[in-house]
Design an enzyme around this catalytic site. Sequence first.
Site, PDB file in Angstrom:
ATOM      1  N   PRO A   1     -26.536   1.081  -4.941  1.00  0.00           N
ATOM      2  CG  PRO A   1     -28.293   0.854  -3.611  1.00  0.00           C
ATOM      3  CD  PRO A   1     -27.594  -0.118  -4.442  1.00  0.00           C
TER       4      PRO A   1
ATOM      5  CB  CYS B   1     -20.867   4.837   1.378  1.00  0.00           C
ATOM      6  SG  CYS B   1     -19.973   3.521   1.962  1.00  0.00           S
TER       7      CYS B   1
ATOM      8  CE1 TYR C   1     -28.932  -2.355   2.132  1.00  0.00           C
ATOM      9  CE2 TYR C   1     -28.454  -0.675   3.383  1.00  0.00           C
ATOM     10  CZ  TYR C   1     -27.882  -1.552   2.822  1.00  0.00           C
ATOM     11  OH  TYR C   1     -26.683  -1.928   3.151  1.00  0.00           O
ATOM     12  N   GLY C   2     -32.655  -3.759   3.483  1.00  0.00           N
ATOM     13  CA  GLY C   2     -32.073  -4.688   4.552  1.00  0.00           C
ATOM     14  C   GLY C   2     -31.066  -4.862   4.923  1.00  0.00           C
TER      15      GLY C   2
ATOM     16  CG  HIS D   1     -24.303  -4.266   4.023  1.00  0.00           C
ATOM     17  ND1 HIS D   1     -25.098  -3.767   2.803  1.00  0.00           N
ATOM     18  CD2 HIS D   1     -23.297  -4.999   3.450  1.00  0.00           C
ATOM     19  CE1 HIS D   1     -24.037  -3.938   1.734  1.00  0.00           C
ATOM     20  NE2 HIS D   1     -23.043  -4.379   2.120  1.00  0.00           N
TER      21      HIS D   1
ATOM     22  CG  ASP E   1     -21.374  -6.358  -0.098  1.00  0.00           C
ATOM     23  OD1 ASP E   1     -21.533  -7.080  -1.389  1.00  0.00           O
ATOM     24  OD2 ASP E   1     -22.000  -5.548   0.031  1.00  0.00           O
TER      25      ASP E   1
ATOM     26  NE  ARG F   1     -12.215  -6.825  -7.402  1.00  0.00           N
ATOM     27  CZ  ARG F   1     -12.352  -8.149  -6.697  1.00  0.00           C
ATOM     28  NH1 ARG F   1     -12.873  -8.562  -5.551  1.00  0.00           N
ATOM     29  NH2 ARG F   1     -11.329  -8.867  -7.468  1.00  0.00           N
TER      30      ARG F   1
ATOM     31  CB  ALA G   1     -20.349  -0.229  -5.593  1.00  0.00           C
TER      32      ALA G   1
ATOM     33  CB  CYS H   1     -12.393  -1.982  -9.928  1.00  0.00           C
ATOM     34  SG  CYS H   1     -12.245  -2.367  -8.192  1.00  0.00           S
TER      35      CYS H   1
ATOM     36  CG  ASP I   1      11.378   6.179 -13.535  1.00  0.00           C
ATOM     37  OD1 ASP I   1      10.379   6.383 -12.919  1.00  0.00           O
ATOM     38  OD2 ASP I   1      12.400   5.453 -13.213  1.00  0.00           O
TER      39      ASP I   1
ATOM     40  CG  ASP J   1       4.606   8.623  -3.098  1.00  0.00           C
ATOM     41  OD1 ASP J   1       3.667   9.049  -2.595  1.00  0.00           O
ATOM     42  OD2 ASP J   1       4.728   7.431  -3.527  1.00  0.00           O
TER      43      ASP J   1
HETATM   44  P1  ADP Z   1       5.104   8.586  -7.070  1.00  0.00           P
HETATM   45  O1  ADP Z   1       4.356   7.532  -6.327  1.00  0.00           O
HETATM   46  O2  ADP Z   1       5.230   9.869  -6.471  1.00  0.00           O
HETATM   47  O3  ADP Z   1       4.783   8.521  -8.524  1.00  0.00           O
HETATM   48  P2  ADP Z   1       7.226   6.633  -6.958  1.00  0.00           P
HETATM   49  O4  ADP Z   1       8.278   6.266  -6.054  1.00  0.00           O
HETATM   50  O5  ADP Z   1       6.325   5.371  -7.531  1.00  0.00           O
HETATM   51  O6  ADP Z   1       6.809   8.004  -6.791  1.00  0.00           O
HETATM   52  O7  ADP Z   1       8.248   6.859  -8.555  1.00  0.00           O
HETATM   53  C1  ADP Z   1       9.198   7.864  -8.652  1.00  0.00           C
HETATM   54  C2  ADP Z   1       9.961   7.283  -9.774  1.00  0.00           C
HETATM   55  O8  ADP Z   1      10.923   8.335 -10.145  1.00  0.00           O
HETATM   56  C3  ADP Z   1      10.926   6.162  -9.753  1.00  0.00           C
HETATM   57  O9  ADP Z   1      10.336   5.427 -10.834  1.00  0.00           O
HETATM   58  C4  ADP Z   1      12.140   6.496  -9.941  1.00  0.00           C
HETATM   59  O10 ADP Z   1      13.157   5.595 -10.541  1.00  0.00           O
HETATM   60  C5  ADP Z   1      11.932   7.786 -10.648  1.00  0.00           C
HETATM   61  N1  ADP Z   1      13.305   8.861 -10.276  1.00  0.00           N
HETATM   62  C6  ADP Z   1      13.533   9.012  -9.222  1.00  0.00           C
HETATM   63  N2  ADP Z   1      14.666   9.887  -9.335  1.00  0.00           N
HETATM   64  C7  ADP Z   1      14.881  10.163 -10.825  1.00  0.00           C
HETATM   65  C8  ADP Z   1      15.812  10.963 -11.486  1.00  0.00           C
HETATM   66  N3  ADP Z   1      16.672  11.597 -10.821  1.00  0.00           N
HETATM   67  N4  ADP Z   1      15.768  10.683 -12.659  1.00  0.00           N
HETATM   68  C9  ADP Z   1      14.703  10.111 -13.359  1.00  0.00           C
HETATM   69  N5  ADP Z   1      13.953   9.086 -12.777  1.00  0.00           N
HETATM   70  C10 ADP Z   1      14.000   9.303 -11.526  1.00  0.00           C
HETATM   71 FE1  SF4 Z   2     -12.143   1.327  -5.041  1.00  0.00          FE
HETATM   72 FE2  SF4 Z   2      -9.713   0.750  -5.529  1.00  0.00          FE
HETATM   73 FE3  SF4 Z   2     -11.574  -0.293  -7.274  1.00  0.00          FE
HETATM   74 FE4  SF4 Z   2     -10.918   2.365  -7.139  1.00  0.00          FE
HETATM   75  S1  SF4 Z   2      -9.816   0.698  -7.867  1.00  0.00           S
HETATM   76  S2  SF4 Z   2     -13.118   1.538  -7.026  1.00  0.00           S
HETATM   77  S3  SF4 Z   2     -10.413   2.708  -5.013  1.00  0.00           S
HETATM   78  S4  SF4 Z   2     -11.356  -0.885  -5.208  1.00  0.00           S
END
Ligand code: ADP
Ligand code: SF4
Length: 698
Positions: free
Chosen positions: A29, A31, A170-171, A173, A266, A298, A320, A344, A419, A652
């Site tokens: 089990p 959540c 279930y007990g 926890h 746990d 794990r 889990a 994981c 990249d 990001d």
């Molecule tokens: P996310 O979590 O969104 O994937 P990260 O910050 O982990 O973002 O990764 C962004 C990647 O993009 C980095 O590895 C960076 O080197 C690459 N990057 C950023 N700008 C450029 C660019 N102009 N050309 C090529 N790579 C880039």
């Molecule tokens: Fe949870 Fe992280 Fe494992 Fe995914 S990788 S099951 S989020 S502990």
Amino acid sequence: MTRDPKHDILFEPVRIGPKTLRNRFYQVPHCTGFGAEKPGSQARFRGMKAEGGWAAVNTEEALISSDTDYWPVVSTRVWDEDDLRNLSLMCDEAHKHGSLAGIELTHGGVHADGRESRRPSLGPSQLASDYHPFVVPKAMEPGDIRRVREDWVRAAKLSRDAGFDIVYVYGGHSYLPLQFLSPFYNKRTDAYGGSLENRARFWIETLEAVRAAVGDDCAIAVRFCVEALGPAGVELDEGTGFVVLADHLVDLWDVNVGSITDWSKDSGASRFFPEGYQLEWTGRVREVTAKPIVGVGRLTNPDRMAEIVRSGAWDLIGAARPSISDPFLPKKIEEGRYGEIRECIGCNVCIMKAEWGNHIGCTQNATAGEEYRRGWHPEKFEPAANADNDVLVVGAGPAGMECAIVLGKRGFRRVHLVDAAPEIGGVMRWIPRLPGLGEWARFLNWRAVQLEKLKNVEVILGTELTAKDIRSYGAEIVVVATGARWATDGLNGYTHAPIPGADASLAHILTPEQIMLEGKAVPGKRVVVYDAEGYFTAAGLAEKLVGEGHDVELATCLERIAPVTDETLEGPMLRQHLHGVGVRQRPGFLAAEISEGFIRGTDEFGEPVNVEADAIVLATQRLSNESLYLELAQDLDALRGEGIDALYRIGDCVAPRIVAEASYDGHRLAREIDSDDPATPLPYMRERIVLESAAIGS
Ligand code: ADP
Ligand code: SF4
């Protein structure tokens, strides 16, 4: 591929009472945030694991009546027939794939504070909850004991009728049966308190009643922490003592360690607990029972699993988190596809999301929790309608990598993942190098293997692309995944302004990336790491720098050090650990100015404080690297004229978030890229969430 014969033992059937498990993989089990309220998500989520080979899938805590109400935390409820009607969908899904379905019938006792039901909590004695100290229960009278027992029987019958094969008493926890068993909660002087036999009475009587009601049709399971590793439960000798007393009533012992206040022990994060760590305690249960035992820890390594079964310690490998991160773990072992296992990483983001966000998600498995509402299958990828296009993904961080992999699996003609850095990974190039986070490298390793296998995906490194480069690249679809960076001037959520004097172009002021990626030297002995974010970065840097011989103070404007790590069950142990390795901690410190040699601010009472520092590390907030995207998006018509049909941004670079969200973003775009009109470049993905209510009562 064939599996190693030493793993054959994992695929033997195991009998539990009137039922048979088809193999030794057992989803204990856990959540989800779905409960009976999101029946579609609950059913598909568990059903996916059944399809992936787990011999049994279980619900989370299922509250047996309105006597026990945890709201706003979402658990399953067995309050009425409608709840069971919803939960029967899960049974159907499990059975469709040859698995058993289990329900973890629960009464939280003193810890359930009845916010929605407005009923008082109940306990063996009138002692405030150690989990919510403002909750003081009613000490249960004989009539309460009888009523709870009847509620348990009623819930068990309803569960059987809904299709469940395994019914828990279930007990936890530290929930009600364990509260009776534990002298920490139970100070009674009647027949239910005092000796172990008396403290076990409530649980044993409940088991007898449940067994009499459904024992011919369902396997009866008990889950409990045999060693609390703290005050709020029982120690191992009493835990095993209870197993001896109740053994004749139980078909499956599901054992673990910890308690509600020590749940971190746990669901141990990889920061503190290695794979298989619970065996030290739960392995001892075999000494007192011949009944089947399931344990957790794990586990993702099949050699270790087979060793444990062969040793006789456990009969079943419980999971889990490993089942969340890879619902197909058993199938992959069965078929010898060991390299495909998505292990994981032990980050506990699934707990952060299920408990605090009420909808589970996972760092490793972007599809977790999306099986129903988005229809995602972790192992199946539809060919894309627009697969005859070339896609350029700029940035190979979590978002870009995940996107490229899914695009590759959906059969795009060519996918280029480019990249500027010499390696893939983005933030994951350095996060696993923070102390304690080494297991997080599994995120990157799994993706590196996938990228290597996909013949239509090419990874091009050491290449920084400008808008001009992208326009002439020749791809019809462009995905910008350029990530985010830490603010260099101390900009933060607390003041919404930079910190005067903060400037990371100076030698004594540094950002996390400057230390972890650029190798900028940290000058002098005394270092202040200033945290305005509250997750793992500042704490990790502080530990790293103290390990390198600096005299480190971790200061934060937040009330606690690293409060976000409380959501991943790491917080209390992390703060203790930092203290233990010599990091001084200064919560409630609001920085006002930085100068060479000191950082000045105010303490939690508004009093001025001056902290001397040779170097200051700023982990205040991150900012999206969005300029490249914005430059491209300025003139979409011109892009179209140059042959670019669609421009997206993900991860990001849209807004800085945790790795799980960046990866999810990339996954989602790749899954949905053909459902948008490719002739209309979108600034960002369109929202399309299937409403859950469609399944309720259907
Ligand atoms: P996310 O979590 O969104 O994937 P990260 O910050 O982990 O973002 O990764 C962004 C990647 O993009 C980095 O590895 C960076 O080197 C690459 N990057 C950023 N700008 C450029 C660019 N102009 N050309 C090529 N790579 C880039
Ligand atoms: Fe949870 Fe992280 Fe494992 Fe995914 S990788 S099951 S989020 S502990």
